[in-house]
Every structure is written in structure tokens, then in C-alpha cells.
Scaffold this active site. Structure first.
Site, short mmCIF file in Angstrom:
data_model
loop_
_atom_site.label_atom_id
_atom_site.label_comp_id
_atom_site.label_asym_id
_atom_site.label_seq_id
_atom_site.Cartn_x
_atom_site.Cartn_y
_atom_site.Cartn_z
N ASP A 180 -8.56 10.72 1.56
CA ASP A 180 -7.57 9.86 2.22
C ASP A 180 -6.46 10.70 2.85
O ASP A 180 -5.28 10.39 2.70
CB ASP A 180 -7.00 8.86 1.23
N ALA A 233 -1.71 1.68 -4.28
CA ALA A 233 -0.68 1.74 -5.32
C ALA A 233 0.68 1.35 -4.77
O ALA A 233 0.94 1.43 -3.57
CB ALA A 233 -0.63 3.15 -5.92
N LYS A 258 3.61 5.94 -9.58
CA LYS A 258 2.71 5.15 -8.75
C LYS A 258 1.83 4.29 -9.64
O LYS A 258 1.18 4.79 -10.55
CB LYS A 258 1.86 6.06 -7.86
N GLY A 296 -2.13 1.43 0.21
CA GLY A 296 -3.32 0.62 0.07
C GLY A 296 -3.81 0.50 -1.35
O GLY A 296 -4.46 -0.49 -1.71
#
Length: 886
Positions: free
Chosen positions: A138, A28, A45, A26
Site C-alpha cells: 500500500d 484504520a 492506529k 482505509g
């Protein structure tokens, strides 16, 4: 993508070379890259351009710096970060494994023990981050990598870096931090004050999904999911899987409470609950079976949910002010990944608990050398200039290692910062063993005629202490007043001032003082013990207490170490002396190729030499009945569970099935005879046994072929040889005879090849020859092998390899046409079993015999090397074992 790759390669030239895109999340895009400077694979990333545009490089990189300092074995470390041609990026190790998302998608539901283990590891990582004020925000299965079975939390702190640096502008991008399925109610309502309870909620969702097969709340749209999070209750896990323990269900339900204050105060509290079989919460505490959603489970409007949560959050503020302090950190266990290293038993942890050192041989090395791994690093790395190393210990400040160099018989030290090894002691006649670097720059070691002492600089040479003491595994006491050491069975304290040794613990060895005020030691009967010890008086002040099972026992050096802050590392293994005696109760297990066990329906008993019948329906074995000193044969019917005794005179063992499954060959020791003789008997006991052979010494059957011949081990001479005798009796013939032991003949299903173990080398190895004549010779194992068996099709050969811990089972693929060509051994699993008493079922499963109380088979870790486990915060476990608590 190619344009982005080209731009990145140009901007990062000389640092990283992008090889290709490997994933997208979402926030990277993930690229596989080569770290040019360090010649290693990394995951690079790159933030989404729309996100990077509102974040701002300076603030983002400043926030990333905070998360880069997180150090934990279950946190994927951050190598680097920066800006390149407008791209914001960060660099992490490239893990050649899968995500937990991949595993759940493939398996849907995980075994309860495995799911709880993964959640425990992630919680320990969260606990460390929370203590430093870092919230992940997350946590989800795709952010949990599985490397050699061990979980690693990735993108740690990236979410907080994004939200902290982007502020309210984040909503303008249309992106959100957090995934709806795992988003806490406070995240769903956009609350910017997110604390550790939000991560606990997300981890509860992950554990719920591992157990149930889907997240607590599902819906067709993100809005539908968020609405359920705010207004409904999750279904109880036991409504889907009745095997979920009540404490695990209760822990999950509490973690999923709407109010942060109603959840656990910390991730460690969550771990304690899923580890405590007595923990109950919610309906599981009331005896209920299933939660129902509020208002009949109907979806309510998000607007109503927002209003409700606003009230709840206000109540949460009051509850948080009154919440008690978090309890002490919970011990967390993880396996120390050794990669491709071959490791000796030597191991050490720094006094600070931030690094591990081993003596090992790399995949391309001929010599043994020192290898080190920081706790925040993914792999061990070699220490240059330490060839031919043996034994290792850290300096008190954790900046040096001391070791013995075997070829020079010298004591050396090497700085972790580099610069090569420096001599401390180079006197061949002393030959220092097992050095320990203690307080005040004192190094003690074992030498000729006792314990020796030398300064860390080597100045003044070495001095012998307490010459009457053999001085194995010496350890300097933390106040520098003396040292602990042991001989074969007694632990001593040696006072430096008096130069005298005094026995303080009987039937123990390998002592170490720890900061709880105790001496740890391994008992001769097995296990790790702790006894209180007064440093001032050098006196033991209380009785010993068992504190840890499964710690491998060495003789001259300890197989465990403990840092000053309670990081405990140990080599996993059984008690010295191997397995229990013949009277040990054992159980039968069928195990598949992945090491997954299935217990055979048979009450544990002293089982010896179990063999499966050709049909796969029966298992023949020898066992001791009651107080009788002799073993008797029994046949277990797997279809009915019955196991009648075959009443046969004598002490009987080693049953082998006839090809048609109607008879058994066995060895029997009879009264008035010296040694054992070979007999056959109907498997149903319908007739008395028939003697086949009456040689002197001991004979034991190995195989019964379709041509009627029975192969046996012959101990009538000085060495074990292999012979063959007709099944109806008669004259035996030799198959293999040599000036060394040849054992355990196993003939291929087509009767043309024979595998056996030979001790013609230092370690017993597996060989294959032709049969019935021993033509040709092929070596199958390298590094040790025993107890061979063929696969039902004859296309594989299996053998066991002994280890410091559990023995390991290997499979060797075989090419039969046009020529016989053995492949490389492939590790299947490791298990604490009796490898002499095992067999292969016609369906390909393995029958093994295991001591009651032993750990079940496991397929994790390098089978050829010792398995090390690390326990963080181990002093909490130790105090609990000792009854001290806190």
C-alpha cells in the site's frame, strides 16, 4: 468517536491515554495518544471494526510481529501492538510533520531533484523490507510522512498482516488492501501472490505523481481507474514537464509496466535507474516524445482486462523463473536528524552499523554528554552518567561506549544497557584524547608525547607507544597487530609488536582501515581518499583514489566513521582552511528566504564584495581581470547582462553605493602607499575617482547614508574601529573605538540605528547602537554572528553564523515602537557562500557569492549544528569509485 475513545482509554489505562483522533484511512483510524510508560507522544492506529472482525487477533498480531523487526531510517518503526476491548491496534511514533499527500496537494508538482530524493529514500526502505520477505502492498503519498524533510514510510507490513490473517473473508467487508491509483495490475486482479514488483509499481506511481501532478491513471470511479491500469499506458512525464530527465522518465515507465517481470528486479534497481543519467527505456530510448494509450486510449471493460492480465501473469511466471539475481544493494543517503541537540564534531557508528553516538548538549542541559540513536529509533536519547563527555567510540560488540570525561581528565566506559560509567583510566597527567576501542579489548588514545594503549578493563594501566609520534586520531587495526595514527600532515602505522612507527601516507590525516582492504583518510588539499593496504605486511600497495567530497575535516578527531558492514556517517562540510583564495571563480545567486537559488546571468569570475544598487537594477563588485594581480571594479546591469569595467588605478575592492545609485565608494591600494585609501567614483565611469581619506593603514567603506556620510572600517591602529567621513571628503570622525575589533557597520534605512560585529567576546557577535551617535547597546546574536544587513523596511536584521559546514543566515525581527526590542534569531537557510560578499535586494531577496562547484543553498537541518549524512551500503559506492565493482 467519543464512545470509542472512552472504551480505548479504559482498556489501555496505564499504557496509553488517547487525546484525540488525527486521521482515518482505509484500514484504520489514527489517534494521538500519550505513551504513559515512556512519556512520549505516539500515533495509535486502530483497525476498522468490520476489518478486525474478520481478521482475528492471534493471527494479526503474529503477522505484525514480523513487520516490527524491520529496521531502517526511512521506515517508521512499530512500537507496540495488541488487542483492547475487541479493538486491534498498533502503535508508531507520532511525527509532527506532514504527509507527502499534503505536500503534493499543496504544491501539485515537486522539483525534480526533491521528487527523486524522496523516491530514492522510500526505495531504500522497500529494499530492506523486501530482503526480509515483507511487501508493503500500500505504497502511496499518504503513507509517506515527511519529518524535517526526510521521508518515513508508515504502515509498513500492515497490509500483509491484514491479508495474511483475514484470507478470503477480506472481500466480505467491502474493503480492499491498496489504493486504486497506486495499485499494480496484479493487485487489481486480486492475485494473492504479490511480490516486490508490486511495491516498485506503486513507488513508480508516486514518483510519477510528484513529477506530473497526478497519478498515471485517473478516473471518476475506482472501477474506471482499475480499468485503465489494466488496459492503458500512462502518458510520458515529459509530455507534461519537459524538464524531467530522460533517465527518470524511463525509470518511471519501466516501473509502471503491466508485467511484474518487465519492471525492475528490485527497488534498488529502480534507484540505480533514476540515478544513472545514461539510463533509457521505452519511447525515451527510441527518441519518442509521448506514449499513447492502447486502442486509442479508450476505456475497455474490466472483464477483458482481467482475461488479458491472466495471460500476462502466466507469462510472468515463466519470466520470473529466468530472471537474473538482483544486483547488489544500492547506496542510500539520508540526513541524521539531530533534533534540538547541539552537537560537537565527535561522532561514531557502531561496528554493526545499527547505532550512532554523538557528544551533544540537550535543550535543557548545561553539560555535554553522550547521546545515542539506534537505526530503528526516531530520536537520539541521552546516556546517563556521561556528563562532561568528550570524544566517543563504540566497543567492537556495539554494547559499550568509551569516552573522555573532561573535568576529571579520565577515560571511562558505559554500557548501553545502563548501569553508569566505569573508569578505565584516571591519571590526570595523561589526559587521554580521542580514544578508539579496537580488537582484542585494546583501546588506543592520544596522550602526552605520543600514542598510548590501555586494555578495556584498565588493568595494568596505560603504556606509551612510539614516543616520536604525536598520534592524532588513532585507530586500532582489525587484526589487533597495530594502529594507524597521524600527525599534522603524515599518516603512520604503529606496530604493537615492534613498538615502532613508520610513515605510510604523506599529506593526509585521520586514517581508518575499512573491510574493503583500504585505508581511508582526509587529504590536506581536501576530500576523502582511499589507498589499498596489506594488513599482513603493514604496507600501502597502491596509489590513493578520491572517494568522497564534502567531508568536514577535523584536526584531532575524524569527522567521519564507517561500520564493518559499510554504514558510512560523516559531517558535511568543506575542506579545512575554508574557502578558496581570491582567485577562485565565483557565481552570483539571488536566494529567497527558503534558500531557493536563482543564478544571476554573469559568467563566474573571482568576485569580491558584491553590493546591490538602491534601485535593485545594478550589482557592483570587485574582480580580478586576466592575469592582473589587482582587482578592478565592475557594475553588472541586471536588465541587460552587461558588466563594463571601471578602469581605476590600483587594487580596488569593497564598493558601496551612494543613496542615489550614481556613485561608488571603494577602497584602493595605490603604488607607493602603505595601506589603502577611500575613494569615490561615478558608477558609470564618466569621471575619475576622488580621494576622500588619506589615513595610514587600511580603510574599507561599509555604508553611504542619505546625509552624505560614509561609514568605514578603520585598520590604522592595533584594532579595527568604525569611523565616518563626509561623502565629499574632509575630516573623519570616530564612531566606535575599543581595545577589540569592531567591524562591518550597517545602518538602518532610516539612518537611526547601526548594526555591527564586535569581537569583545570569544566569538564575534552582532550588536545594535544608535546612529549617528552610538547611544544604547543591544546584543542581537548569541553563539556567533557576522556580516549584518538590514531589511529594506528596517523591520528585520540579518546576519550569518559560521558553522563546521555551510554558514547559516538568520533573521531577527525588530520592534521599533515604542521601544527598540529585538526578537529571537530565526534560521532561514544554510549555504556554502562567501558571507562577506553578500547583500539584500530592495525586493527582499538575498544576493550571495558562491565558489563554483560548491553546493547550492539548502534550508534543511539545524543551522547551528554540524549536519551529518548517513550512507547505507557505502562499500558498493566505494568499490565503484575504486574500480573494483562486483
Amino acid at each position: 468517536m467519543s464512545d470509542v475513545k472512552a472504551r480505548l482509554n479504559a482498556a489501555l489505562e496505564g499504557r496509553y491515554a488517547i487525546e484525540g483522533e488525527v486521521g482515518e484511512g482505509g484500514m484504520a483510524t489514527v489517534y494521538l495518544a500519550q505513551d504513559v510508560r515512556h512519556n512520549r507522544k505516539v500515533a495509535l492506529k486502530v483497525l476498522k471494526p468490520e476489518l478486525a472482525a474478520v481478521v482475528g487477533a492471534d493471527r494479526f498480531l503474529a503477522e505484525i510481529e514480523t513487520t516490527a523487526n524491520l529496521q531502517h531510517p526511512h521506515i517508521l518503526p512499530l512500537f507496540d501492538s495488541g488487542e483492547a476491548d475487541g479493538f486491534l491496534f498498533f502503535v508508531m511514533p507520532y511525527i509532527d510533520g506532514e504527509t507527502l499527500r499534503d505536500k503534493i496537494d499543496r504544491e501539485k508538482q515537486l522539483p525534480v531533484d526533491e521528487a527523486v530524493g524522496i523516491a530514492t529514500a522510500v526505495a531504500s526502505a522497500l529494499s530492506v523490507a523486501h530482503e526480509q520477505g515483507v511487501i508493503h502492498r500500500d505504497i502511496k503519498p499518504s503513507n509517506i510522512l515527511l519529518s524535517r524533510g526526510e521521508p518515513l514510510v508508515t504502515d509498513f507490513g500492515i497490509a500483509i498482516a491484514v491479508t495474511s490473517s483475514s484470507g478470503a473473508r477480506l472481500t466480505e467487508t467491502g474493503l480492499s488492501v491498496g489504493t486504486p491509483y497506486y495499485m499494480s495490475p496484479e493487485q487489481a486482479t486480486g492475485d494473492r501472490e504479490i511480490n516486490a514488483a508490486s511495491d516498485v509499481y506503486a513507488l513508480g506511481c508516486v514518483l510519477y505523481e510528484m513529477l506530473v501532478g497526478e497519478p498515471p491513471y485517473v478516473g471518476n470511479t475506482a472501477q474506471a481507474v482499475l480499468g485503465k491500469i489494466l488496459t492503458e499506458k500512462p502518458r510520458n512525464p515529459t509530455a507534461v514537464r519537459a524538464v524531467v530527465p530522460a533517465n527518470v522518465e524511463g525509470a518511471v515507465l519501466r516501473a509502471l509496466e503491466k508485467l511484474p517481470a518487465d519492471r525492475f528486479n528490485s527497488a534498488s534497481g529502480f534507484v540505480r535507474a533514476i540515478s544513472d543519467s545514461g539510463f533509457r527505456y521505452g519511447e525515451s530510448a527510441d527518441g519518442g516524445t509521448e506514449s499513447s494509450s492502447t486502442s486509442g486510449g479508450r476505456w475497455k471493460s474490466v472483464a477483458l482486462g482481467l482475461a488479458a492480465v491472466s495471460v500476462l501473469l502466466l507469462a510472468n511466471t515463466m519470466r520470473t523463473m529466468l530472471a537474473p539475481d538482483d544486483p547488489p544493494p544500492t547506496p542510500a543517503v539520508f540526513a541524521l536528524d539531530l533534533g534540538d541537540l547541539q552537537v560537537r564534531g565527535d561522532l561514531a557508528v557502531s561496528k554493526q552499523g545499527d547505532a550512532f553516538a554523538v557528544v551533544a548538549q540537550g535543550p535543557d542541559q548545561e553539560d555535554w554528554s553522550l547521546w545515542i540513536r539506534r537505526i530503528d529509533e526516531a530520536d537520539f536519547r541521552p546516556i546517563p552518567g556521561t556528563a562532561n563527555a568528550q570524544w566517543v567510540d563504540f566497543s567492537p560488540d556495539g554494547q559499550w561506549l568509551v569516552f573522555r570525561q573532561r573535568d576529571r581528565q579520565a577515560l571511562l566506559k558505559v554500557a548501553l544497557s545502563g548501569g553508569g560509567a566505569l573508569p578505565i583510566l584516571e591519571v590526570d597527567s595523561i589526559s587521554p584524547h580521542d580514544p578508539h576501542w579496537g580488537a582484542g579489548g585494546t583501546i588506543v588514545f592520544t596522550g602526552p608525547q605520543g600514542l598510548w594503549r590501555v586494555s578495556e578493563t584498565g588493568e595494568g594501566g596505560a603504556h606509551r607507544l612510539a614516543s616520536s609520534l604525536s598520534g592524532l586520531a588513532p585507530k586500532v587495526l582489525p587484526d589487533g597487530s597495530g594502529a594507524l595514527a597521524s600527525d599534522d600532515e603524515t599518516i603512520y602505522v604503529v606496530g604493537f609488536a615492534t613498538d615502532s612507527a613508520r610513515a605510510i601516507i604523506q599529506e593526509g590525516r585521520l586514517p581508518k582501515y575499512v573491510d574493503t582492504g583500504h585505508i581511508l583518510y582526509t587529504a590536506l588539499s581536501g576530500g576523502l581518499f582511499a589507498v589499498p593496504f596489506d594488513l599482513a605486511t603493514h604496507q600501502v600497495t597502491g596509489p590513493p583514489t578520491p572517494v568522497r567530497d564534502g567531508v568536514a575535516q577535523g584536526f584531532q578527531s575524524a569527522r567521519y566513521d564507517v561500520s564493518d558492514n559499510g554504514v558510512f556517517v560523516f559531517q558535511q562540510g568543506g575542506d579545512e582552511g575554508g574557502r578558496a583564495g581570491r582567485a577562485q571563480d565565483r557565481r552570483l545567486l539571488f536566494v529567497d528566504r527558503a534558500g531557493r537559488p536563482d543564478t544571476v546571468r554573469l559568467t563566474p569570475r573571482p568576485i569580491m564584495r558584491a553590493r546591490v544598487s538602491p534601485s535593485g537594477r545594478y550589482i557592483a563588485y570587485a574582480t580580478r581581470i586576466g592575469n592582473d594581480d589587482d582587482d578592478q571594479l565592475q557594475v553588472l546591469d541586471l536588465s541587460t547582462g552587461s558588466s563594463p569595467e571601471l578602469t581605476v588605478e590600483g587594487d580596488n575592492y569593497g564598493p558601496v553605493w551612494s543613496p542615489d545609485g550614481t556613485q561608488l565608494a571603494f577602497s584602493s591600494v595605490r603604488e607607493g602607499t602603505e595601506g589603502s585609501d577611500l575613494f569615490t567614483v561615478p558608477a558609470d565611469g564618466s569621471a575619475p575617482p576622488t580621494q576622500l581619506l588619506g589615513k595610514t593603514g587600511f580603510q574599507s567603506p561599509d555604508w553611504w547614508g542619505a546625509n552624505g556620510e560614509i561609514a568605514f572600517m578603520d585598520f590604522s591602529g592595533g584594532d579595527s574601529d568604525l569611523g565616518v567621513v563626509p561623502g565629499e571628503g574632509g575630516e573623519a570622525r570616530a564612531y566606535l573605538q575599543a581595545d577589540y575589533d569592531e567591524l562591518e557597520l550597517s545602518v538602518s534605512p532610516d539612518g537611526t540605528l547601526a548594526a555591527y560585529m564586535s569581537e569583545e567576546t570569544d566569538e564575534g557577535e552582532i550588536y545594535v547602537r544608535g546612529f549617528p551617535e552610538p547611544v544604547g547597546k543591544y546584543r542581537i546574536s548569541v553563539g556567533g554572528g557576522r556580516h549584518p544587513r538590514w531589511s529594506p523596511e528596517g523591520d528585520e536584521l540579518y546576519f550569518w553564523r559560521a558553522g563546521p559546514g555551510p554558514d547559516s543566515l538568520f533573521a531577527v525581527p525588530l520592534q521599533r515602537e515604542p521601544d527598540f526590542v529585538p526578537g529571537d534569531p530565526v534560521f532561514l537557510f544554510a549555504a556554502d557562500i562567501d558571507p562577506y560578499s553578500w547583500d539584500v535586494h530592495p525586493d527582499g531577496r538575498f544576493l550571495v557569492t558562491q565558489d563554483v562547484g560548491a553546493a547550492e543553498p539548502e534550508s534543511q537541518g539545524d543551522p547551528e549544528e554540524p549536519r551529518y549524512l548517513v550512507v547505507l551500503n557505502w562499500f558498493e559506492e566505494l568499490r565503484a569509485r575504486l574500480g573494483a565493482g562486483r
